[in-house]
Write an enzyme that holds these catalytic residues in place. Structure first.
Site, PDB file in Angstrom:
ATOM      1  N   LYS A   1       0.837  -1.207   0.000  1.00 40.15           N
ATOM      2  CA  LYS A   1       0.000   0.000   0.000  1.00 40.15           C
ATOM      3  C   LYS A   1       0.868   1.253   0.000  1.00 40.15           C
ATOM      4  O   LYS A   1       0.591   2.221  -0.707  1.00 40.15           O
ATOM      5  CB  LYS A   1      -0.966  -0.039   1.205  1.00 40.15           C
TER       6      LYS A   1
ATOM      7  N   GLN B   1      -4.932  -1.769   9.182  1.00 37.74           N
ATOM      8  CA  GLN B   1      -4.674  -3.087   8.592  1.00 37.74           C
ATOM      9  C   GLN B   1      -5.221  -4.192   9.499  1.00 37.74           C
ATOM     10  O   GLN B   1      -4.950  -4.201  10.698  1.00 37.74           O
ATOM     11  CB  GLN B   1      -3.149  -3.259   8.387  1.00 37.74           C
TER      12      GLN B   1
ATOM     13  N   ASP C   1     -11.312   1.980   2.971  1.00 40.11           N
ATOM     14  CA  ASP C   1     -11.523   0.532   2.833  1.00 40.11           C
ATOM     15  C   ASP C   1     -13.006   0.246   2.614  1.00 40.11           C
ATOM     16  O   ASP C   1     -13.372  -0.847   2.188  1.00 40.11           O
ATOM     17  CB  ASP C   1     -11.078  -0.196   4.120  1.00 40.11           C
TER      18      ASP C   1
END
Ligand code: NAP
Length: 295
Positions: free
Chosen positions: A58, A102, A125
């Site tokens: 990322k 995460q 997300d």
């Protein structure tokens, strides 16, 4: 017997690279116009190797497209309330456009509490209840990244979903469930959702014009479970250990690719199919979040 056909192997890496190039061009013009550049904040808790690798990818993607990024790392002993305070700080930081934590998190931290604390307009997300629910609003804010990537892959390969029978195997909060809703709402498809308690799974998968699988069980979908000419999208990503593999492990999807592919019109490989699209979606969402904030 499988009737051999010529199938198209959907190249997620190629499409993700195209999307990154498009974003990089946009970021370059934002820079030339003196605008604030998109900024993604990433929180990583603990030192799980797979999570570290995902975060590295990322960060690399942010650098490639010219985004600013902040990486906050915490030991896996961090208490939930302290982590939530950091999330609130980033929520209130005007320079930060997107915020991700995460997963997985250590067992003493509730994923639900963490997700609930992220501001919906920074939730790139697409995990918050607000973004999940907004799928059916027709004016979605930030779409869940993995299903968004799948829809984009179909769009860029001109695979029509309208009026098609889409069967989704797996109904999790991050993959199968939002994908089913997006296929019905934005894709205008007829959707069947299968899960652990579905009886006679094959009787459903065989009816699919487009079959999506997000379970995490390599080899779950075999050739006898797929209709001739179907499109098959494999979201499953399981690390399988074995001495026969170059690095001691291989990444496997849920579909028996070699046997199923000859029956398909289109199929995604694993790796190199849906996986790269999830990061591309994260970048698209961060750009969108930044553009909405700039407005
Ligand atoms: P998950 O939370 O464990 O959900 C799995 C889903 O599959 C659940 O809905 C479960 O049903 C269902 N299921 C389990 N066994 C089944 C069976 N035998 N037949 C039909 N359905 C069954 O997993 P997840 O987070 O959604 O991830 C699924 C897979 O996708 C994993 O391999 C993951 O690594 C991969 N993934 C990849 C990406 C990517 O970017 N490529 C992103 C997300 C996930 P119940 O709901 O009844 O338990």
């Amino acid at each position: 017997m499988t009737e051999a056909t010529t199938y198209t192997r959907i190249d997620g890496r190629k499409i993700a690279a195209e999307i990154k190039q498009e974003i990089a061009t946009k970021v370059a013009s934002m820079k030339a116009e003196g605008k604030k550049l998109p900024h993604l904040a990433i929180i990583l808790v603990g030192d799980d190797g797979a999570s570290q690798t995902y975060v590295d990818h990322k960060v690399k993607a942010c650098k490639e497209v010219g985004f600013h990024y902040t990486l906050l790392r915490f030991a896996d002993t961090i208490q939930e309330d302290k982590l939530l305070k950091h999330i609130v700080q980033l929520n209130n930081d005007d320079d930060v456009d997107g915020l991700i934590v995460q997963l997985p998190l250590p067992a003493h931290i509730s994923v639900e509490h963490v997700t609930d604390h992220i501001r919906a307009d920074k939730d790139v997300d697409g995990f918050t209840n607000q973004n999940f629910g907004s799928i059916i609003s027709r004016h979605p804010l930030l779409l869940p990244a993995t299903p968004f990537g799948v829809m984009e892959l179909l769009r860029r390969y001109n695979i029509e979903t309208k009026g098609k029978h889409c069967v989704v195997v797996g109904a999790s909060r991050i993959a199968g469930a939002p994908l089913s809703m997006m296929l019905a709402e934005q894709g205008r498809a007829t959707v069947t959702i299968c899960h652990k308690y579905t009886q006679d799974l094959a009787s459903h998968t065989k009816q699919a014009d487009i079959l999506f699988v997000a379970v995490g069980k390599p080899g779950l979908i075999t050739e006898d479970m797929v209709k001739e000419g179907a499109v098959v999208i494999d979201i499953g990503t399981t690390r399988v250990e074995g001495k026969q593999y170059k690095n001691g492990y291989a990444i496997k999807g849920d579909v028996d690719f070699e046997k199923v592919a000859p029956k398909c019109s289109y199929i995604t490989p694993v790796p190199g199919g849906v996986g790269p699209m999830t990061i591309a979606s994260l970048l698209l969402n961060t750009l969108r979040a930044a553009e909405l904030r700039n407005k």
